[in-house]
Design a protein around this motif. Structure first.
Motif, mmCIF file in Angstrom:
data_model
loop_
_atom_site.group_PDB
_atom_site.id
_atom_site.type_symbol
_atom_site.label_atom_id
_atom_site.label_comp_id
_atom_site.label_asym_id
_atom_site.label_seq_id
_atom_site.Cartn_x
_atom_site.Cartn_y
_atom_site.Cartn_z
ATOM 1 N N VAL A 148 0.803 -1.221 0.000
ATOM 2 C CA VAL A 148 0.000 0.000 0.000
ATOM 3 C C VAL A 148 0.836 1.270 0.000
ATOM 4 O O VAL A 148 0.289 2.370 -0.118
ATOM 5 C CB VAL A 148 -0.973 0.017 1.195
ATOM 6 C CG1 VAL A 148 -1.969 -1.131 1.090
ATOM 7 C CG2 VAL A 148 -0.221 -0.038 2.522
ATOM 8 N N ASP A 159 -0.814 5.887 4.141
ATOM 9 C CA ASP A 159 -2.159 6.475 4.222
ATOM 10 C C ASP A 159 -3.101 5.432 4.833
ATOM 11 O O ASP A 159 -3.320 4.382 4.227
ATOM 12 C CB ASP A 159 -2.626 6.869 2.822
ATOM 13 C CG ASP A 159 -3.962 7.614 2.846
ATOM 14 O OD1 ASP A 159 -4.682 7.527 3.864
ATOM 15 O OD2 ASP A 159 -4.277 8.269 1.842
ATOM 16 N N ARG A 161 -6.156 5.210 4.842
ATOM 17 C CA ARG A 161 -7.254 4.869 3.932
ATOM 18 C C ARG A 161 -6.864 3.733 2.992
ATOM 19 O O ARG A 161 -7.681 2.867 2.675
ATOM 20 C CB ARG A 161 -7.667 6.107 3.127
ATOM 21 C CG ARG A 161 -8.336 7.192 3.980
ATOM 22 C CD ARG A 161 -8.526 8.461 3.204
ATOM 23 N NE ARG A 161 -7.243 9.051 2.816
ATOM 24 C CZ ARG A 161 -7.113 10.237 2.217
ATOM 25 N NH1 ARG A 161 -8.195 10.940 1.929
ATOM 26 N NH2 ARG A 161 -5.924 10.704 1.905
ATOM 27 N N GLU A 162 -5.587 3.723 2.541
ATOM 28 C CA GLU A 162 -5.121 2.652 1.664
ATOM 29 C C GLU A 162 -5.023 1.326 2.425
ATOM 30 O O GLU A 162 -5.311 0.259 1.879
ATOM 31 C CB GLU A 162 -3.765 3.018 1.071
ATOM 32 C CG GLU A 162 -3.779 4.220 0.144
ATOM 33 C CD GLU A 162 -4.602 3.959 -1.104
ATOM 34 O OE1 GLU A 162 -4.652 2.798 -1.559
ATOM 35 O OE2 GLU A 162 -5.211 4.921 -1.620
ATOM 36 N N ALA A 165 -8.627 0.143 2.923
ATOM 37 C CA ALA A 165 -9.277 -0.154 1.642
ATOM 38 C C ALA A 165 -8.963 -1.584 1.224
ATOM 39 O O ALA A 165 -9.833 -2.321 0.742
ATOM 40 C CB ALA A 165 -8.819 0.836 0.573
#
Length: 247
Positions: A148, A159, A161-162, A165
């Motif tokens: 990621v 991040d 969010r990565e 995700a």
């Protein structure tokens, strides 16, 4: 007029009488019996001249690990190398790394040592830091291994969010964080610990458990769980395989 031979790959050739027995020893004793210079010499083409080139390269770079971490274009500019030999050497090393990888498509990884064994062929010889998220179901079966983030030789911006995700996409119930230290020292940094705490808190909100953060070094690793340094959420004790035998 005779054909000119340019400097570079074609300029390194054995002279009459110069013999290297590395190939013969390889067939007689096996590849594991050869030294690093002997193996590299065979890979570069065999013969005493290639053995000498291999010894020079290893001595100049400070060993095999430092050699393979050099940028390909810089390595190809070394006398006697060139693009073809450099590509041949790096391709062979990558082939070896891939051969070490776990053959199961969806392996069951239940301990930090198993995580290290799985990841070392991918991460241990890289020249820059990378960050992986290993996504698991309730039985510790690996659903997804996602890279990621990629950084520099001593830093990697991640991040959150990565990270999540990847976990959400794979419908994971738990994840293991992992990254490498190109220096070879797997000692977690202060930034590693603070990032782990941040991701554990984010996972709590999402209902995704962070089982561990494993730092990969040169032939060794550090596990925050094994060190007792994995931050706890709500007083819960960190452990491996908590759902592995019951999910």
């Amino acid at each position: 007029m005779g054909r000119e031979v340019s400097a570079g790959e074609g300029s390194v050739r054995d002279r009459p009488g110069e013999v290297d027995d590395s190939r013969e020893r390889l067939f007689r004793l096996g590849a594991s019996a050869l030294t690093d210079p002997e193996l590299l010499g065979v890979l570069l083409g065999g013969g005493a001249r290639m053995r000498a080139l291999a010894e020079t390269l290893l001595a100049m770079q400070g060993g095999l690990k430092a050699l393979v971490q050099q940028e390909p274009r810089e390595l190809s500019a070394r006398p006697g190398m060139g693009a073809a030999r450099t590509a041949q050497m790096l391709a062979a090393l990558e082939w070896g790394r891939r051969a070490q990888r776990v053959r199961e498509r969806r392996p069951r990884l239940r301990t930090p040592r198993e995580i290290f064994t799985y990841l070392a062929p991918h991460l241990s010889a890289l020249r820059r830091e990378v960050f992986h998220v290993l996504c698991f179901n309730a039985r510790n079966v690996l659903l997804l291994d996602a890279r990621v983030a990629e950084g520099t030789i001593n830093a990697c911006m991640v991040d959150p969010r990565e990270v999540f995700a990847a976990a959400i996409t794979s419908r994971a119930t738990a994840i293991v964080l992992a990254h490498n230290h190109p220096s070879g020292d797997p000692e977690p940094s202060g930034q590693d610990l603070s990032l782990t705490a941040q991701l554990i808190e984010a996972g709590r909100v999402l209902g995704i458990k962070v089982l561990d953060h494993v730092v990969i070094g040169d032939g060794s690793y550090s596990s925050l769980v094994e060190r007792g340094e994995l931050p706890r959420v709500g007083g819960e004790k960190a452990s491996w395989g908590m759902a592995g035998e019951h999910g």
